[in-house]
Design a protein around this motif. Sequence first.
Motif, mmCIF file in Angstrom:
data_model
loop_
_atom_site.group_PDB
_atom_site.id
_atom_site.type_symbol
_atom_site.label_atom_id
_atom_site.label_comp_id
_atom_site.label_asym_id
_atom_site.label_seq_id
_atom_site.Cartn_x
_atom_site.Cartn_y
_atom_site.Cartn_z
ATOM 1 N N SER A 1 0.827 -1.205 0.000
ATOM 2 C CA SER A 1 0.000 0.000 0.000
ATOM 3 C C SER A 1 0.867 1.263 0.000
ATOM 4 O O SER A 1 0.532 2.258 -0.644
ATOM 5 N N LEU B 1 1.151 6.220 -7.232
ATOM 6 C CA LEU B 1 -0.035 6.949 -7.662
ATOM 7 C C LEU B 1 -0.069 8.406 -7.214
ATOM 8 O O LEU B 1 -0.574 9.263 -7.937
ATOM 9 N N HIS B 2 0.438 8.681 -6.012
ATOM 10 C CA HIS B 2 0.288 10.019 -5.445
ATOM 11 C C HIS B 2 1.619 10.743 -5.253
ATOM 12 O O HIS B 2 1.643 11.804 -4.617
ATOM 13 N N ASN B 3 2.700 10.196 -5.764
ATOM 14 C CA ASN B 3 4.040 10.782 -5.631
ATOM 15 C C ASN B 3 4.388 11.088 -4.174
ATOM 16 O O ASN B 3 4.957 12.119 -3.854
ATOM 17 N N TYR B 4 4.019 10.185 -3.309
ATOM 18 C CA TYR B 4 4.294 10.327 -1.883
ATOM 19 C C TYR B 4 5.762 10.026 -1.636
ATOM 20 O O TYR B 4 6.276 8.995 -2.067
ATOM 21 N N THR C 1 2.097 1.708 -3.490
ATOM 22 C CA THR C 1 1.007 2.217 -4.313
ATOM 23 C C THR C 1 0.842 3.718 -4.117
ATOM 24 O O THR C 1 0.637 4.460 -5.089
ATOM 25 N N ASP C 2 0.955 4.198 -2.871
ATOM 26 C CA ASP C 2 0.899 5.638 -2.615
ATOM 27 C C ASP C 2 2.054 6.364 -3.292
ATOM 28 O O ASP C 2 1.883 7.462 -3.824
#
Length: 152
Positions: free
Chosen positions: A103, A110-113, A106-107
Amino acid sequence: YENVPLVKEEKVQSSGEEEITTMDSLFFLGMAGVFMMGLMWPMIFILNWNGFETFQMPDQFQWEQILANAFLDATVNLLVLIGMAWSSALFVSTGCLLSMPASVLTDVILHNYLLPPVAFAGMIYVFACFALLTVSDFLIDYREKGRYDSMP
């Protein structure tokens, strides 16, 4: 249920004198659901009645989210029980730990974390532990049987 191969009176774990079977696990999950429906849901109406928490029916999008979450939760519970029946509780619980790095990755994608380097070290540690557990399971099975059977 005896004709269904996944629901059988197979020992999952032994705790002292008492053995915990797959049917005991299913009974526990069912009773947790009964507890939630019988004791927790009425709290919604009590809290709404006294004005502490206002109840509002979900809209279309929220219902879709609730149903998707319920379906995914039921699927995960079923797969965990199947995994415990086919392998060991240690293997399944370690595999469930892989959901955390997945997870986070994935962050990141998808969210450029951005993560600190220590978080990547932790993810590598979890992956390495799962790989070592898998290899040790393979070697134990290979030593006992002289070959590795992928299916039980």
